[in-house]
Design a protein around this motif. Structure first.
Motif, PDB file in Angstrom:
ATOM      1  N   SER A   1     -21.079 -12.010   6.622  1.00  0.00           N
ATOM      2  CA  SER A   1     -20.286 -10.854   7.056  1.00  0.00           C
ATOM      3  C   SER A   1     -21.060  -9.563   6.770  1.00  0.00           C
ATOM      4  N   LYS A   2     -20.700  -8.517   7.505  1.00  0.00           N
ATOM      5  CA  LYS A   2     -21.394  -7.223   7.367  1.00  0.00           C
ATOM      6  C   LYS A   2     -21.272  -6.684   5.947  1.00  0.00           C
ATOM      7  N   THR A   3     -20.057  -6.817   5.383  1.00  0.00           N
ATOM      8  CA  THR A   3     -19.825  -6.266   4.042  1.00  0.00           C
ATOM      9  C   THR A   3     -20.656  -7.022   3.006  1.00  0.00           C
ATOM     10  N   LYS A   4     -20.658  -8.352   3.135  1.00  0.00           N
ATOM     11  CA  LYS A   4     -21.419  -9.150   2.166  1.00  0.00           C
ATOM     12  C   LYS A   4     -22.913  -8.822   2.272  1.00  0.00           C
ATOM     13  N   ASN A   5     -23.371  -8.664   3.502  1.00  0.00           N
ATOM     14  CA  ASN A   5     -24.774  -8.316   3.738  1.00  0.00           C
ATOM     15  C   ASN A   5     -25.097  -6.964   3.087  1.00  0.00           C
ATOM     16  N   HIS A   6     -24.176  -6.031   3.221  1.00  0.00           N
ATOM     17  CA  HIS A   6     -24.366  -4.695   2.652  1.00  0.00           C
ATOM     18  C   HIS A   6     -24.423  -4.771   1.113  1.00  0.00           C
ATOM     19  N   ILE A   7     -23.525  -5.586   0.548  1.00  0.00           N
ATOM     20  CA  ILE A   7     -23.526  -5.744  -0.918  1.00  0.00           C
ATOM     21  C   ILE A   7     -24.863  -6.343  -1.375  1.00  0.00           C
ATOM     22  N   LEU A   8     -25.319  -7.326  -0.624  1.00  0.00           N
ATOM     23  CA  LEU A   8     -26.589  -7.982  -0.952  1.00  0.00           C
ATOM     24  C   LEU A   8     -27.738  -6.969  -0.897  1.00  0.00           C
ATOM     25  N   LYS A   9     -27.696  -6.112   0.103  1.00  0.00           N
ATOM     26  CA  LYS A   9     -28.737  -5.076   0.211  1.00  0.00           C
ATOM     27  C   LYS A   9     -28.739  -4.186  -1.022  1.00  0.00           C
ATOM     28  N   LEU A  10     -27.537  -3.790  -1.470  1.00  0.00           N
ATOM     29  CA  LEU A  10     -27.451  -2.925  -2.652  1.00  0.00           C
ATOM     30  C   LEU A  10     -27.967  -3.653  -3.889  1.00  0.00           C
ATOM     31  N   LEU A  11     -27.633  -4.952  -3.987  1.00  0.00           N
ATOM     32  CA  LEU A  11     -28.104  -5.716  -5.149  1.00  0.00           C
ATOM     33  C   LEU A  11     -29.628  -5.829  -5.153  1.00  0.00           C
ATOM     34  N   PHE A  12     -30.187  -6.075  -3.972  1.00  0.00           N
ATOM     35  CA  PHE A  12     -31.650  -6.167  -3.881  1.00  0.00           C
ATOM     36  C   PHE A  12     -32.293  -4.816  -4.220  1.00  0.00           C
ATOM     37  N   LYS A  13     -31.688  -3.757  -3.698  1.00  0.00           N
ATOM     38  CA  LYS A  13     -32.242  -2.412  -3.912  1.00  0.00           C
ATOM     39  C   LYS A  13     -32.258  -2.047  -5.397  1.00  0.00           C
TER      40      LYS A  13
END
Ligand code: BTN
Length: 325
Positions: free
Chosen positions: A2-14
């Protein structure tokens, strides 16, 4: 994903080296803290290890070798290449998809990536074995302002970029077999397919398809490939992070592309020749119509065309062929 999960993952990676609070994530994404927590749990179920500490928040500890946009973006150091990334878990062919996107005007630097291809395409109408979860199957769309006859140079540029990136990530020294196979100890593990969209004499887009056997086990290869193909894992005895290799390839490609546009083919030609296995040897070039030319591989010319000197001293220009050494 999902878009939200992907966004959370991006923040975690960042924020990989630090904790990020649930509140900060929910503010940035615009969802509740409970929703953040739910997505974190889902990510953990998918194999991500995420530390969760009261009053500090979440920190990504480890990620599975699962490709995702978030994972690629997180360590991408290019200026533009790959910033528009189209990722799919499964696709017939990234090359086909990129062709369509390019026809529809996709911007320069768009990258199409998949975890599995169900109809991967190789050169000369062959198929390309692209199983799930073990390889890199990607196609880049570039729009250099060059005449058509220079387009084959991009096959060579790509090969050089891949050799450099593989060395950087794995430490393995591999070799190029003209025009576009990359081998390790004589076995192929990378194929490159360069295709062109043109208008009159000018290039509109070049679609560069790159297929790499990264973590596949030789036992899983189809019978006909077992003796001639290999994977990085089979050679190094260890698995590699596909995302890291993709990031390195895109960076190496972008740097060489810049050098090419600023200063021409010179540097790429030099590097390519330094990695090439066939130069200075007697080889057979079998062209698509079945003709075989035997001769001494002299080098490539400024257009990336292979020059073969036959026994009578005649120089043959080989534009497209399979090479046997
Ligand atoms: C070769 O025959 O050596 C070229 C193989 C190219 C395979 C890649 S994988 C990504 C892209 N999508 C495809 O369908 N083919 C290319």
């Amino acid at each position: 994903m999902s878009k939200t999960k992907n966004h959370i993952l991006k923040l975690l990676f960042k924020n990989r080296n630090d904790y990020i609070s649930g509140q900060k994530i929910s503010d940035e994404i615009g969802c509740s803290r409970t929703a953040v927590w739910k997505h974190i749990k889902e990510l953990e179920n998918e194999g991500y290890t995420i530390a969760s500490v009261h009053k500090r928040g979440y920190k990504l500890i480890d990620a599975p070798d699962q490709l995702s946009e978030a994972k690629i973006y997180a360590g991408l150091t290019t200026k533009t290449l790959g910033h528009h990334l189209v990722y799919q878990d499964e696709i017939p062919s990234t090359q086909k998809k990129a062709q369509h996107l390019a026809e529809d005007g996709a911007e320069e630097g768009t990258v199409v990536l998949a975890d599995e291809q169900t109809s991967g395409r190789g050169r000369l109408g062959r198929s390309w074995h692209s199983p799930k979860g073990t390889g890199i199957w990607m196609s880049l769309i570039i729009r250099p302002d060059i005449p058509i006859h220079k387009a084959p140079q991009f096959t060579l540029l790509t090969a050089v970029a891949v050799v450099k990136a593989v060395k950087h990530v794995t430490g393995l020294d591999c070799e190029i077999k003209w025009p576009n196979d990359i081998l390790y100890k004589g076995k192929k593990f990378v194929g490159i397919l360069t295709e062109l969209q043109a208008e009159a004499a000018d290039v509109k887009a070049i679609i560069v398809g790159i297929g790499i056997n990264v973590n596949a086990a030789i036992d899983d290869f189809p019978e006909e490939l077992k003796d001639i193909a290999t994977s990085l894992r089979a050679e190094a005895g260890t698995a590699f992070d596909r995302a890291e290799l993709i990031q390195e390839i895109l960076k190496a490609f972008e740097d060489l592309y810049k050098s090419y546009m600023d200063e021409g083919f010179g540097l790429i030609k030099l590097l390519w020749e330094s990695y090439a296995i066939s130069l200075g040897r007697q080889i057979y070039a079998r062209t698509a119509n079945g003709t075989v030319v035997q001769g001494l591989a002299q080098g490539i010319n400024d257009e990336g065309v292979l020059l073969l000197k036959d026994k009578d001293g005649k120089i043959h220009k080989i534009y497209s062929a399979d090479i046997e050494i």
